[in-house]
Design a protein around this motif. Structure first.
Motif, mmCIF file in Angstrom:
data_model
loop_
_atom_site.group_PDB
_atom_site.id
_atom_site.type_symbol
_atom_site.label_atom_id
_atom_site.label_comp_id
_atom_site.label_asym_id
_atom_site.label_seq_id
_atom_site.Cartn_x
_atom_site.Cartn_y
_atom_site.Cartn_z
ATOM 1 N N GLY A 278 53.130 -47.708 -68.687
ATOM 2 C CA GLY A 278 53.308 -46.479 -67.934
ATOM 3 C C GLY A 278 53.260 -46.684 -66.440
ATOM 4 N N ALA A 279 53.727 -45.665 -65.718
ATOM 5 C CA ALA A 279 53.697 -45.712 -64.256
ATOM 6 C C ALA A 279 52.265 -45.605 -63.754
ATOM 7 N N VAL A 280 51.999 -46.231 -62.613
ATOM 8 C CA VAL A 280 50.651 -46.208 -62.037
ATOM 9 C C VAL A 280 50.172 -44.776 -61.841
ATOM 10 N N ALA A 281 51.079 -43.878 -61.458
ATOM 11 C CA ALA A 281 50.702 -42.486 -61.223
ATOM 12 C C ALA A 281 50.207 -41.793 -62.482
ATOM 13 N N GLY A 282 50.499 -42.357 -63.633
ATOM 14 C CA GLY A 282 50.061 -41.751 -64.885
ATOM 15 C C GLY A 282 48.631 -42.088 -65.263
ATOM 16 N N PHE A 283 47.925 -42.807 -64.394
ATOM 17 C CA PHE A 283 46.543 -43.211 -64.678
ATOM 18 C C PHE A 283 45.634 -42.721 -63.551
ATOM 19 N N PRO A 284 45.097 -41.505 -63.686
ATOM 20 C CA PRO A 284 44.202 -40.958 -62.651
ATOM 21 C C PRO A 284 42.968 -41.845 -62.482
ATOM 22 N N ALA A 285 42.551 -42.027 -61.253
ATOM 23 C CA ALA A 285 41.417 -42.909 -60.960
ATOM 24 C C ALA A 285 40.164 -42.458 -61.701
ATOM 25 N N GLY A 286 39.533 -43.411 -62.384
ATOM 26 C CA GLY A 286 38.272 -43.156 -63.065
ATOM 27 C C GLY A 286 38.385 -42.443 -64.388
ATOM 28 N N GLN A 287 39.608 -42.151 -64.841
ATOM 29 C CA GLN A 287 39.794 -41.420 -66.092
ATOM 30 C C GLN A 287 40.321 -42.346 -67.190
ATOM 31 N N PRO A 288 39.720 -42.287 -68.396
ATOM 32 C CA PRO A 288 40.220 -43.112 -69.495
ATOM 33 C C PRO A 288 41.539 -42.555 -70.023
ATOM 34 N N VAL A 289 42.524 -43.421 -70.192
ATOM 35 C CA VAL A 289 43.841 -43.007 -70.671
ATOM 36 C C VAL A 289 44.214 -43.864 -71.880
ATOM 37 N N ARG A 290 44.758 -43.222 -72.899
ATOM 38 C CA ARG A 290 45.156 -43.925 -74.113
ATOM 39 C C ARG A 290 46.649 -44.236 -74.093
ATOM 40 N N ARG A 291 46.985 -45.494 -74.354
ATOM 41 C CA ARG A 291 48.359 -45.921 -74.521
ATOM 42 C C ARG A 291 48.452 -46.743 -75.805
ATOM 43 N N VAL A 292 49.656 -47.066 -76.234
ATOM 44 C CA VAL A 292 49.845 -47.809 -77.477
ATOM 45 C C VAL A 292 50.712 -49.038 -77.209
ATOM 46 N N VAL A 293 50.261 -50.189 -77.693
ATOM 47 C CA VAL A 293 51.004 -51.446 -77.588
ATOM 48 C C VAL A 293 51.117 -52.041 -78.989
ATOM 49 N N ASP A 294 52.319 -52.204 -79.488
ATOM 50 C CA ASP A 294 52.533 -52.751 -80.836
ATOM 51 C C ASP A 294 51.701 -52.015 -81.885
ATOM 52 N N ASP A 295 51.700 -50.699 -81.787
ATOM 53 C CA ASP A 295 50.954 -49.830 -82.707
ATOM 54 C C ASP A 295 49.439 -49.947 -82.558
ATOM 55 N N VAL A 296 48.974 -50.640 -81.532
ATOM 56 C CA VAL A 296 47.537 -50.777 -81.274
ATOM 57 C C VAL A 296 47.157 -49.873 -80.105
ATOM 58 N N PRO A 297 46.245 -48.910 -80.301
ATOM 59 C CA PRO A 297 45.801 -48.075 -79.182
ATOM 60 C C PRO A 297 45.091 -48.911 -78.116
ATOM 61 N N VAL A 298 45.425 -48.642 -76.863
ATOM 62 C CA VAL A 298 44.846 -49.380 -75.737
ATOM 63 C C VAL A 298 44.257 -48.387 -74.748
ATOM 64 N N LEU A 299 43.055 -48.670 -74.272
ATOM 65 C CA LEU A 299 42.398 -47.866 -73.245
ATOM 66 C C LEU A 299 42.731 -48.460 -71.883
ATOM 67 N N VAL A 300 43.227 -47.625 -70.964
ATOM 68 C CA VAL A 300 43.539 -48.063 -69.608
ATOM 69 C C VAL A 300 42.729 -47.221 -68.637
ATOM 70 N N VAL A 301 42.035 -47.889 -67.723
ATOM 71 C CA VAL A 301 41.240 -47.197 -66.703
ATOM 72 C C VAL A 301 41.571 -47.798 -65.345
ATOM 73 N N ARG A 302 41.986 -46.939 -64.407
ATOM 74 C CA ARG A 302 42.243 -47.384 -63.028
ATOM 75 C C ARG A 302 41.085 -46.958 -62.150
ATOM 76 N N GLU A 303 40.476 -47.924 -61.487
ATOM 77 C CA GLU A 303 39.373 -47.606 -60.592
ATOM 78 C C GLU A 303 39.903 -46.993 -59.303
ATOM 79 N N SER A 304 39.009 -46.361 -58.548
ATOM 80 C CA SER A 304 39.418 -45.723 -57.300
ATOM 81 C C SER A 304 39.955 -46.731 -56.295
ATOM 82 N N GLY A 305 39.497 -47.984 -56.393
ATOM 83 C CA GLY A 305 39.980 -49.016 -55.485
ATOM 84 C C GLY A 305 41.306 -49.617 -55.907
ATOM 85 N N GLY A 306 41.834 -49.196 -57.048
ATOM 86 C CA GLY A 306 43.125 -49.687 -57.483
ATOM 87 C C GLY A 306 43.086 -50.713 -58.587
ATOM 88 N N VAL A 307 41.918 -51.279 -58.861
ATOM 89 C CA VAL A 307 41.804 -52.255 -59.944
ATOM 90 C C VAL A 307 41.999 -51.554 -61.284
#
Length: 316
Positions: free
Chosen positions: A197-226
């Motif tokens: 997904g686009a970087v804008a789709g991951f609000p800082a500090g919020q857990p976001v669920r995505r799927v890779v090869d049918d495997v759910p993945v948690l993505v978290v973007r820190e406020s510093g960009g990491v």
């Protein structure tokens, strides 16, 4: 005219049928809820994670029960040998002494199980409690010189232990309590980078669920960009980490409270005994891409992108 052979109808094993009914039985649920609360309220502190087996990498309870079960089985063997009743009684006592810590470890695990697992676990505990009572009676008889009665109570106790062991096996292998529910991730996710997904789709500090090869993945973007990415289903009982809370560089499972470090998936607090599979991350053309992190890449110095060396407030 030749008669057609009758097909045998496949029926479920009676034992499995009874166990399935036990999983669905709700009569004991009020007692289960009360016992759960009592176990969770025990002032164990860090000892709770020790009893869960977090330091060992898998539940401690199955290891601890080897002492009482082995002692009692050995006592039963010695009871068949003339003149060895004293040694058999000693082994009965060893088993009784080891039963209490094994039961405590089992109780802290049981308090964090699904409802169906807890129902089977309660009967497992009752069977083992009956075994302890029978062996305590056996030891008392032996100390009073009633060796024959001691042997009978010992055999009854061994029968109860066998029933409890069967239920424990059902819990572990049929219901997967204590199993690592994230183990298959490394075998399912393909090699290489995967766009999530686009970087804008991951609000800082919020857990976001995505799927890779049918495997759910948690993505978290820190406020510093990491950006961090972990397998989203908790290794304890597959709880949804994307619905959990993020704080101090960690995510807390909403189901049973396991805490995982976002930088590398390390389980810094139980009841989870296995870490979460972690992903390398990178940003390419404004999109986040993830790649399953593997030990061979870390050894070769290829680890990239997610800032995983950053310390967190949940130092484990």
């Amino acid at each position: 005219m030749t008669a057609k052979p009758r097909r045998r109808r496949m029926r479920q094993n009676r034992v499995l049928s009874l166990l399935d009914r036990l999983e669905r039985a709700s009569r004991a649920d009020p007692a289960i809820d009360a016992l759960r609360s009592a176990v969770r309220s025990l002032p164990l502190g860090r000892g709770r994670d020790v009893l869960h087996g977090r330091w060992l990498g898998h539940p401690l309870h199955p290891l601890m029960v080897q002492v009482p079960v082995g002692s009692w089985l050995s006592a039963a063997v010695l009871d068949t040998v003339p003149g060895r009743s004293r040694e058999a009684g000693l082994l009965v006592g060893v088993g009784l002494a080891a039963a209490a810590p094994a039961a405590l470890a089992g109780a802290v695990d049981w308090a964090e199980l699904h409802r169906e697992q807890a129902r089977v676990g309660l009967v497992h505990a009752v069977a083992n409690g009956a075994a302890v009572g029978l062996y305590a009676t056996s030891l008392a008889c032996r100390l009073r010189g009633r060796t024959g009665a001691g042997r009978v109570y010992g055999l009854l106790g061994l029968t109860a232990v066998g029933l409890g062991g069967m239920l424990g096996g059902h819990l572990a292998y049929r219901q997967a309590s204590g199993a690592n529910h994230a183990e298959e991730v490394a075998h399912v996710v393909r090699e290489g980078w995967h766009r999530v997904g686009a970087v804008a789709g991951f609000p800082a500090g919020q857990p976001v669920r995505r799927v890779v090869d049918d495997v759910p993945v948690l993505v978290v973007r820190e406020s510093g960009g990491v950006i961090h990415a972990l397998a989203e289903r908790c290794s304890h009982l597959a709880g949804p980490l994307s619905e959990g809370t993020v704080a101090d560089g960690c995510v807390r499972c909403p189901w049973h409270g396991s805490v995982f470090r976002l930088s590398d998936g390390w389980n810094v607090r139980g009841p989870a005994t296995a870490p979460q599979p972690a992903f390398d991350t990178r940003v390419l053309d404004g999109h986040v891409e993830v790649r399953l992190r593997r030990a061979d890449r870390e050894a070769d110095g290829e680890w990239s992108g997610s800032g995983a060396a950053r310390a967190s407030g949940y130092a484990g």
